[in-house]
Design a protein around this motif. Sequence first.
Motif, short mmCIF file in Angstrom:
data_model
loop_
_atom_site.label_atom_id
_atom_site.label_comp_id
_atom_site.label_asym_id
_atom_site.label_seq_id
_atom_site.Cartn_x
_atom_site.Cartn_y
_atom_site.Cartn_z
N LEU A 130 0.73 -1.35 0.05
CA LEU A 130 -0.06 -0.06 0.05
C LEU A 130 0.75 1.01 -0.12
O LEU A 130 1.81 1.50 0.74
N LEU A 131 0.54 2.08 -1.06
CA LEU A 131 1.27 3.47 -1.00
C LEU A 131 0.18 4.49 -0.62
O LEU A 131 -0.71 4.72 -1.63
N VAL A 132 0.64 5.12 0.39
CA VAL A 132 -0.24 6.41 0.82
C VAL A 132 0.28 7.61 0.21
O VAL A 132 1.50 7.82 0.76
N ILE A 133 -0.09 8.48 -0.61
CA ILE A 133 0.29 9.69 -1.09
C ILE A 133 -0.28 10.89 -0.30
O ILE A 133 -1.73 10.90 -0.57
N ARG A 134 0.07 11.66 0.36
CA ARG A 134 -0.40 12.65 1.11
C ARG A 134 -0.01 14.07 0.35
O ARG A 134 1.04 14.50 -0.09
N ASN A 135 -1.01 15.04 0.13
CA ASN A 135 -0.89 16.24 -0.56
C ASN A 135 -1.45 17.44 0.35
O ASN A 135 -2.45 18.07 -0.03
N PRO A 136 -0.83 17.57 1.56
CA PRO A 136 -1.27 18.53 2.55
C PRO A 136 -1.46 20.33 1.99
O PRO A 136 -2.42 20.69 2.53
N ASP A 137 -0.67 20.53 1.13
CA ASP A 137 -0.73 21.88 0.39
C ASP A 137 -1.87 21.64 -0.72
O ASP A 137 -1.95 22.68 -1.40
N LEU A 138 -2.39 20.55 -1.07
CA LEU A 138 -3.03 20.49 -2.06
C LEU A 138 -2.35 20.99 -3.33
O LEU A 138 -2.91 21.93 -4.27
N ALA A 139 -1.20 20.71 -3.61
CA ALA A 139 -0.36 21.03 -4.84
C ALA A 139 -1.09 20.42 -6.01
O ALA A 139 -1.88 19.44 -6.20
N ARG A 140 -1.27 21.25 -7.20
CA ARG A 140 -2.16 21.22 -8.18
C ARG A 140 -1.43 20.20 -9.16
O ARG A 140 -0.72 20.61 -10.38
N VAL A 141 -1.01 18.93 -8.76
CA VAL A 141 -0.35 17.72 -9.78
C VAL A 141 -1.14 16.79 -9.66
O VAL A 141 -2.18 16.52 -9.00
N ARG A 142 -0.98 15.91 -10.74
CA ARG A 142 -1.79 14.81 -11.12
C ARG A 142 -1.12 13.60 -10.43
O ARG A 142 0.07 13.62 -10.23
N LEU A 143 -1.92 12.64 -10.06
CA LEU A 143 -1.41 11.21 -9.59
C LEU A 143 -0.43 10.77 -10.46
O LEU A 143 0.64 10.20 -9.99
N ASP A 144 -0.67 10.93 -11.94
CA ASP A 144 0.56 10.03 -12.79
C ASP A 144 1.80 10.84 -12.61
O ASP A 144 2.85 10.23 -12.66
#
Length: 214
Positions: A130-144
């Motif tokens: 399981l890979l959990v990806i956190r984006n606390p600053d809501l960076a406008r990047v895509r998952l890919d």
Amino acid sequence: MSSFLKIEWTVLYNEKPAVYRPCSGCRTIGAFASTGKFRLNANGSRMDAWLIYRCRACGARWNRPLFERRRVKSISRRQLQALQENDPVLAQRLAREGGSLGGWRTDNCGSFSLMSRIVSTGPACTGETLLVIRNPDLARVRLDQVLAHGLALPRKEVLRLFRDGMFRVQEASDKVVRRPLPAEIAVELSSRDEGGSSGILRRLIGSGRGENLS
């Protein structure tokens, strides 16, 4: 019984987001970045607050309104202290959020890095990683984009892994791979293709041994 591995990635900005608006110094549309400083003006029981920006090209100043004529009593002591002391965390959060910018375009997709760590490992019945990806600053990047960056793979290879079922997003369709990254998302690595998954697993474990992926 197979082993369970959980790895966490946290998306970190390398650049401050910019606001594109007319610049009096450049006499064109300029990119303005937050200075991390606030300007306050109190008039009796009311207060105005701005976040100060400067043009990246010429240094011209622009004060972005945060609130106007707000009753001082309605502002919490903690928030007021943060404004008065130019709290960097508050300034960064407000710059990321954008908010009321007079309709001018913002750019929150500057370069980013990943802080990676192995959260847990141990016996489990699923055999899934399981890979959990956190984006606390809501960076406008895509998952890919994030997966390609963290695994050092071409983006088209990441998309193929989703099509082949190697990657699966929990409680979401695979279309999420092309969408902006939410605050947190969990991606499972399938163990069906042992040859292919082992190579991806080695990349994930390698990323988890370091503090940052640049």
